[in-house]
Design a protein around this motif. Sequence first.
Motif: not given
Length: 369
Positions: A66, A77, A97, A100, A313
């Motif tokens: 995060d 990613r 994601s 995100y 997410y």
Amino acid sequence: MIATIFFNLFSMSKKLIAIHHRPGSFSDRWIEYCQENNFSYKLVDCNKTDIIKQLEGCLGLMWHWDLTDYKSYIFARQLTYSLTLKGIKVFPDQNTSWHYDDKVGQKYLLEAIGAPLVKTYIFYNKKEALKWLNTATFPKVFKLRGGAGSSNVKLAQDKKQARKFIRKAFIKGYPHKNRLEQLKERFWVLRRDRNIAGIENLVRGIGRFFIPKQNDKFYLKQKGYVYFQDFIPKNTFDTRIVVIGERCFGARRYCRTGDFRASGSGIFTYNPLLINKKMIAIAFDVAKKLGTQSLAFDFVIDNNDPKIIEMSYCFAIECCDDAPGYWDTNLKWCAGEVNLQKFMIQDFIEALNTNKHRSLKSSKQAIDE
Ligand SMILES: Nc1ncnc2c1ncn2[C@@H]1O[C@H](COP(=O)(O)OP(=O)(O)OP(=O)(O)O)[C@@H](O)[C@H]1O
Ligand SMILES: [Mg+2]
């Protein structure tokens, strides 16, 4: 039944899932779930260069990355997408994601699928943005692409304030983390809670204001774009709706006193009677269209119509713990204990199970043929 037993035996011998453990993150509860249910898991470290090798023999990887970790912006990613090409299932996967902490990406994605996003404007050119000001109405909400807890969200009351935001966006830029806003946030928490923990939190914040964490220096500056949203008035709260598989959870989050922002206020309720059903239907619909494993939406009400302001997410680990249940895809209420991380791992294992059976079935078919 036999298939499940076989799968469980298989998982014990083969290391069903790999988990990247970061204490304080979702992995705490994923590990707990595996231990309670005798699922074999392997702890891996995604930050190490040999991560692909560490994952040998694993069918899936769960990694809660995060915005608190700058490294994940560099490679989370990229790594997780690469693993899917290798046949390793990941949580969060690409559909879940890629957008995100990226309000810029979310604008295009939600517009493309016709989701009810609050009208959003983005400019990549100062001149164009300043020209737009001549026709824009005010107030508008200025945001950075990333951030949480409202720390990068401000109101431009008029053209003059909006112009200031635009100039800064194209000249000096904005830090990804606004230390002054974070300090103000700690003041707000102290005013709200009036306790020793609040004082300690504030003292730590003053320290952080002058001496930022080493890691905070690695975030890229936000510049070269400017993001505004129509301000939707008369919302004294926003609604957080979370969709995990076929379950939907809801919370009403109240705004700070004298402020239009709800996120980060810490004042909320899980009373299901206060959650707008139209929001639940929209959230299920968007999550299905996007094919996500876990997705949280923030909604406001615009003249009786729910509008999405952003999505993510992941969320605070304790999100929805005190919710008395959830809605299913028929919008039927299901009362019961809520642990979002448990639902994530249940769905993930279930999906691995299905994939495994599918591949066992297709190899059997290939032999038969
Ligand atoms: N366009 C808008 N109109 C009215 N209120 C808004 C709007 N956009 C945001 N808000 C308010 O500001 C808060 C913060 O906005 P937003 O959710 O975009 O920021 P965030 O910092 O990314 O939040 P989170 O912590 O949920 O990730 C929202 O909770 C909502 O109360
Ligand atoms: Mg939000």
